[in-house]
Design a protein around this motif. Structure first.
Motif, PDB file in Angstrom:
ATOM      1  N   TRP A 170       6.633   4.709  -1.710  1.00 31.12           N
ATOM      2  CA  TRP A 170       6.208   3.452  -2.333  1.00 31.12           C
ATOM      3  C   TRP A 170       5.433   2.546  -1.367  1.00 31.12           C
ATOM      4  CZ3 TRP A 170       6.204   1.252  -7.178  1.00 31.12           C
ATOM      5  CH2 TRP A 170       6.862   1.949  -8.190  1.00 31.12           C
ATOM      6  N   THR A 171       5.274   2.965  -0.106  1.00 30.43           N
ATOM      7  CA  THR A 171       4.665   2.073   0.894  1.00 30.43           C
ATOM      8  C   THR A 171       3.372   1.409   0.407  1.00 30.43           C
ATOM      9  OG1 THR A 171       5.612   3.436   2.630  1.00 30.43           O
ATOM     10  CG2 THR A 171       3.832   1.960   3.284  1.00 30.43           C
ATOM     11  N   PRO A 172       2.421   2.168  -0.190  1.00 31.31           N
ATOM     12  CA  PRO A 172       1.166   1.509  -0.573  1.00 31.31           C
ATOM     13  C   PRO A 172       1.359   0.427  -1.631  1.00 31.31           C
ATOM     14  CG  PRO A 172       0.977   3.915  -0.729  1.00 31.31           C
ATOM     15  CD  PRO A 172       2.422   3.602  -0.503  1.00 31.31           C
ATOM     16  N   GLY A 206     -10.056  -8.270  -5.900  1.00 35.91           N
ATOM     17  CA  GLY A 206     -10.693  -7.141  -5.212  1.00 35.91           C
ATOM     18  C   GLY A 206      -9.970  -6.709  -3.948  1.00 35.91           C
ATOM     19  N   ILE A 207      -8.762  -7.239  -3.720  1.00 35.20           N
ATOM     20  CA  ILE A 207      -8.042  -6.919  -2.480  1.00 35.20           C
ATOM     21  C   ILE A 207      -7.637  -5.455  -2.423  1.00 35.20           C
ATOM     22  CG2 ILE A 207      -5.876  -7.331  -1.215  1.00 35.20           C
ATOM     23  CD1 ILE A 207      -6.012 -10.251  -2.129  1.00 35.20           C
ATOM     24  N   PHE A 208      -7.227  -4.923  -3.581  1.00 35.63           N
ATOM     25  CA  PHE A 208      -6.684  -3.559  -3.572  1.00 35.63           C
ATOM     26  C   PHE A 208      -7.720  -2.544  -4.028  1.00 35.63           C
ATOM     27  CE2 PHE A 208      -2.896  -6.187  -3.602  1.00 35.63           C
ATOM     28  CZ  PHE A 208      -2.173  -5.599  -2.564  1.00 35.63           C
ATOM     29  N   GLU A 209      -7.637  -1.382  -3.413  1.00 35.69           N
ATOM     30  CA  GLU A 209      -8.647  -0.348  -3.672  1.00 35.69           C
ATOM     31  C   GLU A 209      -8.327   0.434  -4.934  1.00 35.69           C
ATOM     32  OE1 GLU A 209      -8.601   1.752  -0.024  1.00 35.69           O
ATOM     33  OE2 GLU A 209      -9.611   0.126   1.062  1.00 35.69           O
ATOM     34  N   ALA A 210      -9.254   1.339  -5.270  1.00 38.75           N
ATOM     35  CA  ALA A 210      -9.183   2.043  -6.551  1.00 38.75           C
ATOM     36  C   ALA A 210      -7.854   2.766  -6.765  1.00 38.75           C
ATOM     37  CB  ALA A 210     -10.335   3.038  -6.641  1.00 38.75           C
ATOM     38  N   GLY A 211      -7.282   3.346  -5.690  1.00 39.85           N
ATOM     39  CA  GLY A 211      -6.053   4.128  -5.833  1.00 39.85           C
ATOM     40  C   GLY A 211      -4.919   3.336  -6.478  1.00 39.85           C
ATOM     41  N   ASP A 217      -2.844   1.693 -13.825  1.00 35.63           N
ATOM     42  CA  ASP A 217      -3.456   1.828 -15.153  1.00 35.63           C
ATOM     43  C   ASP A 217      -3.009   3.113 -15.840  1.00 35.63           C
ATOM     44  OD1 ASP A 217      -4.694  -0.623 -15.044  1.00 35.63           O
ATOM     45  OD2 ASP A 217      -6.545   0.161 -14.153  1.00 35.63           O
ATOM     46  N   GLU A 218      -2.808   4.176 -15.064  1.00 35.40           N
ATOM     47  CA  GLU A 218      -2.299   5.428 -15.654  1.00 35.40           C
ATOM     48  C   GLU A 218      -0.915   5.184 -16.242  1.00 35.40           C
ATOM     49  OE1 GLU A 218      -0.058   8.939 -16.101  1.00 35.40           O
ATOM     50  OE2 GLU A 218       0.332   7.639 -14.383  1.00 35.40           O
ATOM     51  N   MET A 219      -0.085   4.424 -15.501  1.00 40.18           N
ATOM     52  CA  MET A 219       1.276   4.144 -15.993  1.00 40.18           C
ATOM     53  C   MET A 219       1.243   3.246 -17.216  1.00 40.18           C
ATOM     54  SD  MET A 219       4.089   3.931 -13.192  1.00 40.18           S
ATOM     55  CE  MET A 219       4.144   4.899 -11.744  1.00 40.18           C
ATOM     56  N   ARG A 220       0.305   2.300 -17.233  1.00 37.35           N
ATOM     57  CA  ARG A 220       0.239   1.376 -18.379  1.00 37.35           C
ATOM     58  C   ARG A 220      -0.154   2.103 -19.651  1.00 37.35           C
ATOM     59  NH1 ARG A 220      -3.747  -2.555 -17.229  1.00 37.35           N
ATOM     60  NH2 ARG A 220      -2.942  -4.072 -18.706  1.00 37.35           N
TER      61      ARG A 220
END
Ligand SMILES: C[S@@+](CC[C@H](N)C(=O)[O-])C[C@H]1O[C@@H](n2cnc3c(N)ncnc32)[C@H](O)[C@@H]1O
Length: 438
Positions: A170-172, A206-211, A217-220
């Motif tokens: 879960w670190t990221p 925009g702080i967080f990258e695409a990953g 979004d996959e979970m949503r």
């Protein structure tokens, strides 16, 4: 900590845990008694129920949500007694209404905070305690209360299954959750509305990258909307190092026996040889579990503990217990896959023993001893692989489940989409496989 007023209505926080939204009903088949027994037999530890399945037992669920998991187990096990504890009165009301609708008389759901339950609940009577999705979502004080309560309620030899978010997987998301929670704090609306607003505010930064966005979004697209506030908006949410959990459990007389989920059932199937070599050099059990989580980049654990003192099985009795264990096929033979994806890669086991096991289970649950013409070693290897692949699940010998039809009807009304997959492969509830479709 002062005792809480457990008669109060819904509040917006239970010691920092989201209190004004209901968690989606969820069933965790790997915490069911036959599954726990199979995992214990695998490591040579006696079932809390002894050898006599279908003898009476008590199971407790700490932080049970609406108790749907307990309700399903209560319907499947008329011989058992089930106790659920949760601090959200809406959860308890929803579960109690469902239990009453089905007509269950072997379940009690208590609206209690963990510290109040510790004072109120009788000790030493529980064979099984389950606690899913709680430990890493509450404060350190409440983590202590949860483990104290589990140790208090279990009898010696009883089993605790506890599922929690762990590190390093879960670190990221730690910084992501911190930003989300902070942005949502003080926003108007329901927890789900606050989550959605904070999420879009965070996206705009925009702080967080695409990953990160792919992950969320996959979970949503897949999970019920109310899940997200319960995952991301808790003040004390923090993924845990397994070593710290092991040490806290050990202080309370709870010894690690394995995992409730079978994904690591066999180290030779689940771990690369180099990882096994590395792990064999680490003597400290807590450090070894952390190392294992690091090597596999693990993000979720289902630790299985046994309360001391407990009985170890001799090799002969263990093999006998495994041969007498009952199993159910998760799907018809023609749809079975003979592959399991593990942290080490894909294992393939399209062999005679695996086919023989699935053929024996085609018409319903059977003990492993019912599989003809295969030697014990091959049977155990094939069974382990099938279990890890999710093709078979532990079951109890069939019994009269008088409330199966009522349970089926209640589930259909509740939320078939959420629960269908888990229940239809569970095998012991007495509901025809695949019939829980809207
Ligand atoms: C993520 S939910 C998990 C529910 C359920 N175990 C499941 O897996 O579906 C966490 C649960 O813990 C309960 N909870 C959190 N803090 C609590 C406390 N201090 N006392 C009692 N219950 C608490 C919440 O009300 C919620 O139902």
């Amino acid at each position: 900590m002062a005792p809480h007023d457990t008669t109060a209505g819904p509040s917006d926080s239970i010691d920092g845990y989201v209190g004004d939204s209901l968690y989606p009903s969820s069933f965790h088949a790997s915490f069911a008694p036959p599954n726990i027994d199979a995992m214990l037999a695998h490591v040579g530890i006696a079932s809390p129920r002894g050898h006599a399945t279908r003898s009476s037992f008590t199971m407790v669920d700490i932080g049970c949500g609406d108790g749907i998991g307990l309700i399903l187990n209560a319907a499947a096990h008329p011989e058992g007694h089930f106790i659920g504890i949760d601090g959200n009165p809406g959860h308890v009301a929803r579960g109690a209404a469902m239990a009453a609708e089905i007509g269950l008389d072997n379940i009690e759901l208590h609206h209690q905070y963990f510290d109040a339950a510790l004072a109120a609940q009788a000790g030493g009577a529980a064979d099984y305690v389950q606690c899913q999705g709680v430990l890493a979502w509450v404060s350190e004080t409440n983590r202590g209360h949860v483990l104290d309560l589990a140790a208090h309620m279990l009898k010696p030899g009883g089993a605790l299954a506890v599922g929690y978010n762990c590190l390093p997987g879960w670190t990221p998301m730690v910084a992501f959750q911190q930003m989300l929670w902070t942005l949502a704090d003080g926003l108007p609306g329901t927890p789900t509305q606050r989550f959605e607003t904070a999420l879009e505010q965070l996206r705009a930064t925009g702080i967080f990258e695409a990953g990160h966005w792919e992950w969320i979004d996959e979970m949503r697209g897949r999970l019920p909307t109310d899940y997200f506030a319960h995952e991301y908006l808790n003040r004390h949410w923090t993924p845990l190092w397994s070593g710290a959990v092991l040490e806290a459990a050990a202080e309370r007389g709870l010894a690690l026996a394995g995992q409730a989920r079978p994904n690591r059932l066999r180290a030779d199937f689940a771990l690369k040889a180099a990882w096994r070599d590395t792990l064999s050099t680490i003597a400290n059990p807590a450090a070894r579990e952390c190392a294992l989580d690091l090597l596999t980049r693990n993000w979720f654990r289902t630790d299985l503990f046994v309360k001391q003192p407990y009985a170890r099985l001799s090799a002969t009795v263990q093999a006998e217990a495994r041969m007498q264990g009952w199993w159910s096929a998760a799907r018809p033979l023609g749809e079975a896959s003979f592959e399991a994806r593990t942290a080490a890669g894909t294992i393939r086991f399209d062999n005679d023993a695996a086919h023989a096991i699935l053929r024996a289970l085609e018409n319903g649950p059977q003990p492993l001893s019912a599989v003809p013409d295969i030697g014990e070693a091959d049977l155990f290897n094939a069974l382990d692989a099938l279990f890890m692949a999710g093709e078979v699940v532990p079951a109890d010998p069939p019994a009269d489940v008088p409330l199966a039809a009522a349970t089926h009807a209640a589930l259909l009304r509740l939320d078939a989409a959420t629960i269908n997959g888990a229940v239809s492969s569970h095998g012991v509830i007495g509901i025809p496989r695949g019939s829980l479709r809207p």
